[in-house]
Structures are given as C-alpha cells and as structure tokens.
Write a protein that holds these residues in place. Structure first.
Motif, PDB file in Angstrom:
ATOM      1  N   UNK A 240      39.758 -43.935  41.126  1.00 12.36           N
ATOM      2  CA  UNK A 240      38.922 -45.069  41.324  1.00 12.36           C
ATOM      3  C   UNK A 240      39.708 -46.271  40.569  1.00 12.36           C
ATOM      4  N   UNK A 241      39.872 -47.289  41.276  1.00 10.40           N
ATOM      5  CA  UNK A 241      40.380 -48.534  41.014  1.00 10.40           C
ATOM      6  C   UNK A 241      39.615 -49.124  39.617  1.00 10.40           C
ATOM      7  N   UNK A 242      40.092 -49.077  38.468  1.00 12.90           N
ATOM      8  CA  UNK A 242      39.369 -49.692  37.368  1.00 12.90           C
ATOM      9  C   UNK A 242      39.806 -50.913  37.033  1.00 12.90           C
ATOM     10  N   UNK A 243      40.619 -51.791  37.544  1.00  9.26           N
ATOM     11  CA  UNK A 243      41.387 -52.884  37.278  1.00  9.26           C
ATOM     12  C   UNK A 243      41.433 -53.729  38.385  1.00  9.26           C
ATOM     13  N   UNK A 244      41.808 -55.085  38.285  1.00  8.85           N
ATOM     14  CA  UNK A 244      42.341 -55.913  39.140  1.00  8.85           C
ATOM     15  C   UNK A 244      43.591 -55.472  39.331  1.00  8.85           C
ATOM     16  N   UNK A 245      44.525 -56.151  40.192  1.00  9.69           N
ATOM     17  CA  UNK A 245      45.943 -56.216  40.364  1.00  9.69           C
ATOM     18  C   UNK A 245      46.458 -56.355  38.989  1.00  9.69           C
ATOM     19  N   UNK A 246      47.468 -56.048  38.742  1.00  9.05           N
ATOM     20  CA  UNK A 246      48.202 -56.289  37.498  1.00  9.05           C
ATOM     21  C   UNK A 246      49.730 -57.125  37.821  1.00  9.05           C
ATOM     22  N   UNK A 247      49.635 -58.311  37.618  1.00  9.80           N
ATOM     23  CA  UNK A 247      50.856 -58.958  38.140  1.00  9.80           C
ATOM     24  C   UNK A 247      51.808 -58.882  37.359  1.00  9.80           C
ATOM     25  N   UNK A 248      51.609 -58.418  35.959  1.00  9.53           N
ATOM     26  CA  UNK A 248      52.908 -57.974  35.073  1.00  9.53           C
ATOM     27  C   UNK A 248      53.690 -56.757  35.499  1.00  9.53           C
ATOM     28  N   UNK A 249      52.980 -56.019  36.561  1.00 13.08           N
ATOM     29  CA  UNK A 249      53.774 -54.776  36.719  1.00 13.08           C
ATOM     30  C   UNK A 249      54.305 -54.734  38.415  1.00 13.08           C
ATOM     31  N   UNK A 250      53.752 -56.102  39.030  1.00 16.62           N
ATOM     32  CA  UNK A 250      54.268 -56.052  40.545  1.00 16.62           C
ATOM     33  C   UNK A 250      55.613 -56.022  40.464  1.00 16.62           C
ATOM     34  N   UNK A 251      56.063 -55.551  41.658  1.00 15.92           N
ATOM     35  CA  UNK A 251      57.584 -55.759  42.029  1.00 15.92           C
ATOM     36  C   UNK A 251      57.902 -56.014  43.595  1.00 15.92           C
ATOM     37  N   UNK A 252      59.007 -56.629  43.904  1.00 17.23           N
ATOM     38  CA  UNK A 252      59.481 -56.550  45.267  1.00 17.23           C
ATOM     39  C   UNK A 252      59.819 -55.318  45.849  1.00 17.23           C
ATOM     40  N   UNK A 253      59.594 -54.845  46.874  1.00 18.64           N
ATOM     41  CA  UNK A 253      60.252 -53.702  47.766  1.00 18.64           C
ATOM     42  C   UNK A 253      61.396 -54.269  48.406  1.00 18.64           C
ATOM     43  N   UNK A 254      62.614 -53.822  47.990  1.00 23.94           N
ATOM     44  CA  UNK A 254      63.721 -54.359  48.773  1.00 23.94           C
ATOM     45  C   UNK A 254      64.559 -53.329  49.655  1.00 23.94           C
ATOM     46  N   UNK A 255      64.933 -53.926  50.508  1.00 21.42           N
ATOM     47  CA  UNK A 255      65.918 -52.858  51.410  1.00 21.42           C
ATOM     48  C   UNK A 255      67.318 -53.601  51.519  1.00 21.42           C
ATOM     49  N   UNK A 256      68.098 -52.901  50.805  1.00 23.59           N
ATOM     50  CA  UNK A 256      69.628 -53.303  50.430  1.00 23.59           C
ATOM     51  C   UNK A 256      70.745 -52.786  51.253  1.00 23.59           C
ATOM     52  N   UNK A 257      71.820 -53.601  51.374  1.00 20.90           N
ATOM     53  CA  UNK A 257      73.230 -52.711  51.660  1.00 20.90           C
ATOM     54  C   UNK A 257      74.177 -53.635  51.253  1.00 20.90           C
ATOM     55  N   UNK A 258      75.244 -53.173  51.362  1.00 23.32           N
ATOM     56  CA  UNK A 258      76.448 -54.033  50.896  1.00 23.32           C
ATOM     57  C   UNK A 258      76.775 -54.843  52.179  1.00 23.32           C
ATOM     58  N   UNK A 259      77.432 -56.161  51.922  1.00 25.02           N
ATOM     59  CA  UNK A 259      77.715 -57.290  53.320  1.00 25.02           C
ATOM     60  C   UNK A 259      78.699 -56.363  54.130  1.00 25.02           C
ATOM     61  N   UNK A 260      79.664 -55.816  53.707  1.00 21.57           N
ATOM     62  CA  UNK A 260      80.617 -55.040  54.649  1.00 21.57           C
ATOM     63  C   UNK A 260      80.104 -54.096  55.551  1.00 21.57           C
ATOM     64  N   UNK A 261      78.645 -53.606  55.099  1.00 16.23           N
ATOM     65  CA  UNK A 261      78.039 -52.489  56.100  1.00 16.23           C
ATOM     66  C   UNK A 261      77.021 -53.198  56.967  1.00 16.23           C
ATOM     67  N   UNK A 262      76.640 -54.435  56.545  1.00 20.26           N
ATOM     68  CA  UNK A 262      75.353 -54.632  57.274  1.00 20.26           C
ATOM     69  C   UNK A 262      75.294 -54.945  58.912  1.00 20.26           C
ATOM     70  N   UNK A 263      76.622 -54.910  59.535  1.00 18.85           N
ATOM     71  CA  UNK A 263      76.852 -55.060  60.860  1.00 18.85           C
ATOM     72  C   UNK A 263      77.006 -53.513  61.503  1.00 18.85           C
ATOM     73  N   UNK A 264      77.088 -52.603  60.818  1.00 17.47           N
ATOM     74  CA  UNK A 264      77.289 -51.281  61.199  1.00 17.47           C
ATOM     75  C   UNK A 264      76.078 -50.868  62.041  1.00 17.47           C
TER      76      UNK A 264
END
Length: 293
Positions: A240-264
């Motif tokens: 059961x959810x017992x609180x509202x969202x906790x903005x201090x714990x939120x984080x972005x979900x990122x999908x990352x690669x190196x610039x040399x690989x982005x066109x592979x």
C-alpha cells in the motif's frame, strides 16, 4: 616491450601489490613477480618502491602507467570508431543497468527486442556502479541519474517516482511510529541518508540494505515500511502506498551511449526501441497509474 608489460605495471599500481594484480590479470603471482623483475631489468630502472604496505610508483613507474592509460584510450577509441561504422542491426550489444531495473522493467522489454532484432546478441551487465562507456566497458547504459556524464549522449526517458510503502497493516499508523527499512548510507551517493534523517528516527530503522535490490522484498515481508520506486511497488498487490511522491528521491531514467557509437545500427535500433517502450511504461514509472490507497 609489449602491451602486456604495460598492463602488468598499471595493474600493480592500481591494486597496490603483485598478488591482487595477478588475480586481476588471471596469472600466477610468481609469474607476475618474474615478469615485473624482467621489465625492470630490461629498462634498467626501478618502477616500484617496495614497502610493507604495498608497492609505490617511482617516477619511471608513473610515466609507464600514464603511457598505459594513453594506449588503452587509443585502443578504446579505435574500437568505438570501428563499431560506429556498423550499418545493419546485427552483432553484440552490451547493456549496463542496475539490478533494480532488471527483473520488473527491463526483461519483458528485452524479450520483445530480441523478437524484432534476432540478429543482435544482447549482453546484460548488471552493475550498481556506472561502467565506463568511454573505455568500451559497455555500449549502452540505462541509468537512474539527475546528472549523467557530460561525455555521453542519450535521452531522458522518464522520471522515476518514489513513495513510502508498506503492508496493509501499517495503513493509518503514523509513519514516524512504524519500523523502517531503508537503503544504507552509500547507496545513490548518500541520497537516502537525508531522507532517513527527515522521515525515520534511528531507533525505528530495523533493517538497512547496501543496495536498492531486496528493498521491496523486505517491505513485502512486513519487516517495516520503506521508500520504493512506484513502478515496482504499485504492481505488488500486498503493498500500500503510504505517502505522496517523494521529490527528494526522484531521478531521471536515462538511456546513454558514447558519441562514437550513437550511429551504429545496433545501438540506434536499441535506443529507438527502448524509447518506444518506455513511452508506454512512463505512467507507471512516474507513479501516475495507482493513487495512494
């Protein structure tokens, strides 16, 4: 001298001694000892000062370690550039992500990806630490972060929402009077330390974990209440959810690669596919599909 000589000296410097360096390189300590002695004899110089506490670099040793770093960077850059010339989605793709994202979120998505791209062989590297994409430790990273490395390129797919959860017997009880389960001080750069100090008195914390993995299982087992990502906890009927969202714990979900690989082709195919998939999952990731009960 060959590359293995440089690797040995660098490993001894990084690990502070021969035994751990040999283990890291997969060779016998006596072999490492003979090879290091041979390198110093060939160069007619001392690369390390030997102390009881370990091996300390001399000036010549430091110069050799720096040269090894430049050589490794050149090899990694060549590998990335070669991989970036791919034109068809085929071959090996190494993905790194923390364990908490694997089972509930990533595996079903990977299953659908393999159906669409059967010629891409996936290698999943589960790690709580951020692997170095510049060294080609991985091709793509799926990370929870508010500040991804500046030398990487990618997309912010969603914002991971967190809230406090517990079993139904904790409903209606003041959270400050409940037992708590929380991640330890070293998790997520200490982010949970500030949260714990403001929400749970020290005497109420009955369990800490050195990773987010296992946190949900501890809360489900009734050990206590605790912070959980909404996409993970809202899907569990016993929580059961017992609180509202906790903005201090939120984080972005990122999908990352190196610039040399982005066109592979295989990297581009994976990043496009993941973007499509996360769009459909975003309401759950951002905690919008299940209001507090």
């Amino acid at each position: 001298m060959d590359w293995d000589d440089f690797r040995l000296v660098r490993s001894v410097a990084e690990h502070g001694g021969l035994a751990r360096a040999a283990e890291h390189l997969g060779i016998n300590p006596s072999t490492a000892f003979r090879r290091l002695a041979g390198i110093e004899a060939a160069l007619d110089t001392t690369l390390f000062d030997r102390h009881r506490a370990g091996y300390a670099l001399t000036g010549a040793g430091l110069a050799m370690v720096e040269a090894a770093g430049r050589m490794e960077a050149d090899v990694a850059r060549f590998t990335r550039e070669l991989a970036g010339q791919d034109r068809s989605p085929v071959g090996d793709l190494r993905i790194t992500t923390p364990a908490g994202l694997v089972a509930d979120m990533l595996m079903p998505v990977l299953a659908r990806f393999t159906v669409r791209y059967p010629r891409i062989r996936l290698h999943l590297l589960v790690s709580e630490e951020a692997l170095n994409l510049s060294r080609h430790d991985a091709d793509v990273a799926l990370r929870a972060s508010d500040a991804p490395a500046a030398n990487l390129v990618g997309r912010r797919l969603a914002t991971i929402a967190w809230a406090v959860y517990g079993r139904s017997e904790f409903t209606g009880r003041p959270t400050e009077e409940c037992p708590w389960v929380v991640p330890g001080d070293g998790v997520a750069g200490g982010r949970f330390v500030r949260f714990r100090e403001s929400h749970a008195a020290a005497e109420r914390v009955v369990l800490t974990l050195n990773t987010v993995l296992g946190l949900r299982e501890a809360v489900e087992a009734g050990i206590g209440i605790g912070p959980l990502p909404c996409w993970s906890a809202d899907a569990r009927p016993g929580l059961v959810r017992l609180s509202d969202h906790l903005p201090e714990l939120s984080a972005g979900l990122w999908l990352l690669t190196h610039p040399d690989l982005r066109h592979a082709a295989r990297v581009r195919a994976f990043m496009d596919f993941m973007t499509e998939e996360i769009v459909t999952l975003r309401p759950g990731i951002e905690g919008k599909t299940a209001p507090p009960r």
